[in-house]
Structures are given as structure tokens and as C-alpha cells.
Enzyme design. Structure first.
Site, PDB file in Angstrom:
ATOM      1  N   CYS A   2      18.852  14.434 -38.915  1.00  0.00           N
ATOM      2  CA  CYS A   2      19.921  14.415 -39.921  1.00  0.00           C
ATOM      3  C   CYS A   2      21.152  13.788 -39.275  1.00  0.00           C
ATOM      4  O   CYS A   2      21.183  13.532 -38.082  1.00  0.00           O
ATOM      5  CB  CYS A   2      20.265  15.828 -40.360  1.00  0.00           C
ATOM      6  SG  CYS A   2      18.858  16.776 -40.921  1.00  0.00           S
ATOM      7  N   TRP A  75      17.787  15.091 -43.621  1.00  0.00           N
ATOM      8  CA  TRP A  75      16.381  14.685 -43.682  1.00  0.00           C
ATOM      9  C   TRP A  75      15.623  16.008 -43.618  1.00  0.00           C
ATOM     10  O   TRP A  75      15.484  16.599 -42.553  1.00  0.00           O
ATOM     11  CB  TRP A  75      16.002  13.773 -42.526  1.00  0.00           C
ATOM     12  CG  TRP A  75      14.586  13.293 -42.622  1.00  0.00           C
ATOM     13  CD1 TRP A  75      13.475  13.826 -42.035  1.00  0.00           C
ATOM     14  CD2 TRP A  75      14.104  12.181 -43.379  1.00  0.00           C
ATOM     15  NE1 TRP A  75      12.361  13.132 -42.369  1.00  0.00           N
ATOM     16  CE2 TRP A  75      12.709  12.116 -43.195  1.00  0.00           C
ATOM     17  CE3 TRP A  75      14.707  11.247 -44.186  1.00  0.00           C
ATOM     18  CZ2 TRP A  75      11.922  11.127 -43.799  1.00  0.00           C
ATOM     19  CZ3 TRP A  75      13.926  10.260 -44.774  1.00  0.00           C
ATOM     20  CH2 TRP A  75      12.549  10.218 -44.590  1.00  0.00           C
ATOM     21  N   GLY A 102      18.390  19.459 -36.306  1.00  0.00           N
ATOM     22  CA  GLY A 102      17.380  19.993 -35.393  1.00  0.00           C
ATOM     23  C   GLY A 102      16.546  21.042 -36.113  1.00  0.00           C
ATOM     24  O   GLY A 102      16.506  21.082 -37.345  1.00  0.00           O
ATOM     25  N   HIS A 505     -23.023  -9.275 -32.842  1.00  0.00           N
ATOM     26  CA  HIS A 505     -23.657  -9.471 -34.160  1.00  0.00           C
ATOM     27  C   HIS A 505     -22.906 -10.488 -34.989  1.00  0.00           C
ATOM     28  O   HIS A 505     -22.989 -10.481 -36.210  1.00  0.00           O
ATOM     29  CB  HIS A 505     -23.744  -8.123 -34.880  1.00  0.00           C
ATOM     30  CG  HIS A 505     -24.609  -7.136 -34.171  1.00  0.00           C
ATOM     31  ND1 HIS A 505     -25.982  -7.246 -34.104  1.00  0.00           N
ATOM     32  CD2 HIS A 505     -24.287  -6.047 -33.429  1.00  0.00           C
ATOM     33  CE1 HIS A 505     -26.479  -6.250 -33.379  1.00  0.00           C
ATOM     34  NE2 HIS A 505     -25.468  -5.498 -32.959  1.00  0.00           N
TER      35      HIS A 505
END
Ligand code: AGP
Length: 625
Positions: A2, A75, A102, A505
Site C-alpha cells: 500500500c 492494496w 504490511g 521427434h
């Protein structure tokens, strides 16, 4: 992650706080708020869900006066992005406010304890325990209350507090989350990052871990954890704003690559208890369902799909559960076999990817329970799923996903340990080994990042090429896919991933002299077979770049020599270049092997002059089909 700001001085605080938050919006933007002290008994608070613009409009109508205040742009990690959950958070008196960046790991315990003492909570956040704890400890000395509170708080925090009972003062403290202080003439700013300070001052002091600063009262005083005076050191910032928003990095992608150790720490915080993983407090899936489920389906797109391939393979191998990992865009039209004993794991950084959401809808229609692994709290995917396990990488701005990928792998590792214990299929010793190795990952990723220059040198070789191959076996093949995607999506070099065993292959026909082949060789149990395939490419003139823990120069600090592990000579013999990564259990090697590949892609794209953060034709979140 944040953004927090604070101001104390002689100017109106609200406009300064708003401007500071706007410059930190890249750190989080799902809600924002400010609190201002203006001589009244309670703080004046304006806070709203949504971007800074919403807060700005609110302040245009109602702007609190006062010259001391704090602000926050969020956030979300705990609690949806709502007005209530937005910071600042207040104590019961509304006279003490806090903004925080935090995770308070022991917030549930503190909330119960403070609730028993009569404190009333109004939000779902971990942060809100801080102002109530300070209120409990407050004795007309905010500094003293904060120094005491630090002893009760587990986890990471950068916080700024203001009290109407101590006018003209801000107190800021940090533990693992960043805080910088701007120094003016009789005025001070505090913020999560330097951009918020630049319009006002370039004289900056960095608060060190464990330190607490008192701002105002005519100066800045810094204290250590025990209250001992410290000398605040300041320096002159000469960054331009654009560089500062990237923390001094040239691109968000490089910043986010280097944020990975912290993103891993945040994502594992509070989820590894002793020798085991514990998600019971946050993943709403019952033990009965988890014990009886009969299959797992993983749906995702792009990088998230590559993370799902790794996690799905580990769940199947170690829990002996049938797992299908599907591209969401294919899955939704495949008429899949899904029933009530299916767990669908939907992985999405944004939580808004249309194909993944459509796949989830199909799973739910057919009776499956959905676990979302996403980086955005309150995203559509999080709201649609029965259960959500959040990565805590913080905002990922660059289109190319890096820290979100590594935290998705970590989330899947934590989940399979937790699921394995519930289904009683993992031994205690095994869980203990993996938990300890997970806890070492941030440091090991940091070690790789310290060797970034070696990777940059190798990337220079790729920059001039038009085709690059990435090969691997098992989990290395999934990592090869991610490496190829990273390179092509930002450098526009054609990059293709191949199972090493498939080369002969057909694709071997394409290997010409000097053709770069990036070979992943981290899976010990199939190393010999993998080396044979690498030799096939080398014999045709391929230029072999090997990513491995089994050989080559130590990626860490220069001069450290590590004993060459078994197999080293064989690996070195087939490589033109070795990008060495530290050794971890095979299940965790993708989290390490991916980091040099991210750096390879980044430096190659820079060398080619590409728009690293916003590559052509792409978008950060593909919300259309
Ligand atoms: C990865 O670097 C890309 N940006 C892209 O593949 C991305 O991973 C994919 O679009 C999925 O996005 P999501 O995780 O937000 O669902």
C-alpha cells in the site's frame, strides 16, 4: 503493498496528502483515505473505496482543514476494498488514527484480546487492531505507546499515527515495510516511497528497520526499538519523478522482479506454522470435502497456466490425486468431466480474466467447488469462488507477470502441503523439509538477483536472434514454457518451449549452428535423460544455455566458491553458458529457475529497444474472450 503518507507543518494538510497518495497509486489503488487533525477532539476522516480520483471528488465537496494529517492508498490483503476497510483506521475515541502498510500476522489474537477489553471494531482489516492497541497503551505519550505496541505486533508494518491529544505531531515506525521522511523548513513529510516527497523536498531520511520517528515539535527525532535516540541520516534525492515511481528502476518489470523476495515473504506470512502449512483460517474448504475429493482441475491462462502446470504436477505426484491442468480458453468448450467431488483451482493474478472466469462458471455449474488463487482482493474471481487463497505480491504493473507467478507457485506449494496433511498422505519429515525450504526461497531468489549482471550478459546473445528454444523435462518443461512466454511477449523474439524428449521427434530439424537453446536442468531424478537430449541439440550446433543448480559459477556474491554437486561435470560439459541457481528440493526448483528466465527476457527486450512494461498488442488483464 500500500501507499502511506503523512504531513506535519504549516500548510493545509489535505491537498498535500492527496497529492502524495496520487504519486503512490502504483503501490495500490482499491481504496484510499485521509485523516486530519484540526484542533477538535476527533480526527476528520474522509475515506472511499475506489481509486484516488474518488477520494479527490469527495474532498472537493468536503475538505477537512488542519495542518497535520495522514493518508493511505490501499492494496487489500485482509478485507474487501470497501469504505469501511479503507485506511485510516481509528481508535474508539476517534482521536487517534493510523495508516499501515504490511501484514499484522497475529491480528486475530489481538482483535479477540482487545474486544474482550471493550474495543469496538468497524472493519475486517488486520490494521484496525493497531489504533485500538495504541489506545489501550496510550498515556498521553504517542511515542511511548508505539514503542510498547511494537512488542505486541507480529509481522511487517510501516505505520504513521496521529493523535488529537498531541497536536502538531506525527509518529512513524517500521518493521520490514519501507518508510522515508522528507525534511523541510519546519515541516515534515513521511511516505512509503520517495515519489510522494518530490514536489516538496529532495532532502530525505530513510527510517531503518525497527526505528521510530517523531515529526513536528520543531524537528525530527529518531528512536531505536528500546527508545534509545538514533541519529537520523538524510540525503539529497536526484531522481526524476518517473524514475522514482519505479523505485529508481528503469522499468516496473525489473522493479517487480527484484520485489520477488519480499513478495514471497508476504505471501508465506502467517501460513507456515512450525513444520506445517495452515490455511484453515482463510481457505473456506471443509476437511470432509478435501478428504473426499476425487480429482483436481486447474484452469488458468498464460503465466498463471504455467504456474498451474507446476502446482498440478506436484499435487498429483505427492498426494496421488488425479489432476488435470487446462488452458481456460480450451477447457470451457471441452465438455469436461466435472462432478461434486472435483476441486477446481482457478489461478489468475488479476482475478478478471474472462476465459478463466468462464471456466470457473462451468465448473460450478457441474458441481465442483472452486478455489481461487489471485492477487486482487475482491476481484470477480475471488467473489465467484467458494474459497480464495490470496497471493500478496502487491500491484503488478508490468504486463509481463513475474512476482505474481512466483507467488502463485508459492501459494500452490503451501496449498498442497496443507491438503496433503488433511488427506494424511505426507510424512511429517517431508513437510518439515519442504516448509524449511520454502522459508529459504526469498533468500535464494535474492542470491540469484545479485547475479543479474551475468544473466544480462547472456541476454545480449539472444537479443540479436530471431528464434530461441526452451527445453526441459517434467517440472522443467513447465518452466521452459514460462521462459518462452516471457521472452516472446516482451522482446518479440520467436521463442518456443519443448519437452526435451520431443526434440528428436521433429524440432531438432530446426536447430542450426548457433541457435540458442535454453535448457532447464534442475530435476535430479531425470537429469541424465535430460542431458542426453541437450547433447542432441548441442551436436547439431545449438548454443546451449543451461539453467541448473548442478554446475557453473555461483550466482551469489563474487568469490564464494561452493562445492560442485554431483552431476556438475556432466552439466558443464554440455553447456556453452551456465546460469546457476541455488539448490532446493525438486518441487521448489521452478521458483528459482524462473528468475534467470525473467531476467533473460527483460535484458533481451531492453537490448532490442522494446517497450518492456507495455509490449505491443497486449494488456495487463484480458477481460475479453
Ligand atoms: C503473462 O506474462 C501475461 N501477462 C499473460 O499471459 C497473463 O499471465 C494471462 O493473461 C493471465 O492473466 P491473469 O493471471 O490475470 O489471469
Amino acid at each position: 503493498m500500500c501507499g502511506i503518507v503523512g504531513y506535519v507543518g504549516c500548510r493545509p494538510a489535505a491537498p498535500i496528502l492527496l497529492e502524495g497518495l496520487a504519486r503512490l497509486e502504483y503501490r495500490g489503488y482499491d481504496s484510499a483515505g485521509i485523516a486530519v487533525a484540526n484542533g477538535r477532539a476527533s480526527l476528520q476522516v474522509v475515506k472511499k473505496a475506489g481509486k484516488i480520483q474518488v477520494l479527490r471528488q469527495q474532498l472537493n465537496e468536503n475538505c477537512p482543514e488542519g495542518t497535520v494529517g495522514i493518508g493511505h492508498t490501499r492494496w487489500a490483503t485482509h478485507g474487501e476494498p470497501t469504505d469501511n476497510n479503507a485506511h485510516p483506521h481509528l481508535d474508539c475515541s476517534a482521536g487517534l488514527g493510523v495508516v499501515h502498510n504490511g501484514i499484522i500476522e497475529n491480528y486475530l489474537e489481538l482483535r479477540r484480546e482487545l474486544g474482550r477489553k471493550g474495543h469496538r471494531f468497524t472493519s475486517d482489516t488486520d490494521t484496525e487492531v493497531i489504533p485500538h492497541l495504541l489506545e489501550e497503551l496510550y498515556d498521553a505519550d504517542l511515542l511511548r505507546a508505539i514503542l510498547q505496541a511494537r512488542r505486541y505486533l507480529d509481522g511487517s508494518y510501516a505505520m504513521v499515527a496521529v493523535s488529537t491529544r498531541e497536536p502538531g505531531v506525527l509518529v512513524a515506525t517500521r518493521q520490514d515495510s519501507p518508510l522515508v521522511i522528507g525534511l523541510g523548513q519546519g515541516e515534515y513529510w513521511v511516505a512509503s516511497d520517495i515519489p510522494a516527497l518530490l514536489p516538496y523536498t529532495r532532502q530525505v531520511a530513510v527510517l531503518e528497520n525497527g526505528e521510530t520517528a517523531v515529526l513536528g515539535r520543531g524537528g525530527m527525532q529518531v528512536f531505536g526499538p528500546a527508545g534509545e535516540r538514533k541519529s537520523g541520516r538524510s540525503f539529497q534525492v536526484n531522481w526524476e519523478l518517473a524514475a522514482a515511481e519505479k523505485g529508481g528502476y528503469p522499468h516496473f518489470m525489473l522493479k517487480e522482479i527484484f520485489e520477488q523476495p519480499e513478495a514471497l515473504r508476504q505471501t508465506m506470512a502467517g501460513r507456515l506454522a512450525g513444520p506445517r502449512a495452515d490455511l484453515s483460517a482463510e481457505v473456506a474448504l471443509t476437511p470432509d470435502f478435501l478428504q473426499e475429493l476425487r480429482q483436481v482441475v486447474v484452469v488458468a491462462c498464460g503465466t498463471a497456466y504455467h504456474a498451474g502446470l507446476v502446482g498440478g504436477s506436484i499435487i498429483q505426484r505427492h498426494l496421488r490425486l488425479p489432476v488435470r491442468v487446462e488452458l481456460a480458453s480450451e477447457f470451457r468448450y471441452s465438455d469436461p468431466l466435472i462432478d461434486r467431488q472435483t476441486l477446481a483451482i482457478a489461478i489468475s493474478q488479476s482475478g478478471e480474466t474472462a476465459d478463466t472466469l468462464a471456466a470457473v462458471e462451468l465448473c460450478r455449474q457441474r458441481g465442483a467447488k472452486v478455489l481461487a488463487i489471485t492477487n486482487v482482493v475482491g476481484s470477480t474471481l475471488a467473489r465467484e469462488a467458494e474459497a480464495t487463497l490470496y497471493t500478496r505480491a502487491g500491484p503488478e504493473i508490468a504486463v509481463a507477470s513475474t512476482k505474481a507467478y512466483l507467488t502463485q507457485l508459492l501459494a500452490l506449494n503451501i496449498f498442497y502441503l496443507w491438503l496433503g496433511e488433511i488427506r494424511s498422505v505426507l510424512s511429517r519429515d517431508y513437510m518439515e523439509t519442504i516448509v524449511k525450504s520454502l522459508q529459504s526461497l526469498p533468500g535464494q531468489v535474492q542470491e540469484i538477483l545479485e547475479g543479474a549482471d551475468q544473466v544480462a550478459e547472456t541476454a545480449g546473445e539472444l537479443a540479436g536472434r530471431e528464434d530461441v528454444y526452451f527445453i526441459g523435462r517434467g517440472l522443467d518443461y513447465a518452466v521452459a514454457m514460462e521462459g518462452a512466454l516471457k521472452l516472446k511477449e516482451i522482446s518479440y523474439i520467436h521463442a518456443e518451449s519443448l519437452a526435451s524428449g520431443e526434440l528428436k521427434h521433429g524440432t531438432l530439424a530446426l536447430i542450426s549452428r548457433g541457435m540458442p537453446v535454453v535448457a532447464l536442468a534442475t530435476q535430479k531424478h531425470i537429469l541424465e535423460k535430460n542431458l542426453s537430449n541437450i547433447k542432441e541439440a548441442r551436436a547439431r550446433g545449438g548454443r546451449i544455455i543451461v539453467v541448473t543448480p548442478f554446475a557453473g559459477p555461483d550466482p551469489g556474491p563474487a568469490g564464494e566458491s561452493l562445492p560442485e554437486p554431483a552431476g556438475a561435470a556432466d552439466v558443464a560439459a554440455v553447456a556453452d553458458r551456465v546460469l546457476r541457481v541455488p539448490l532446493a528440493p525438486e518441487e521448489l526448483m521452478p521458483s528459482l529457475a524462473a528468475v534467470p528466465l525473467q531476467l533473460l527476457a527483460y535484458y533481451a527486450a531492453v537490448a532490442r529497444g522494446c517497450d518492456v512494461d507495455q509490449p505491443r498488442n497486449l494488456a495487463k488483464s484480458v477481460t475479453v474472450e
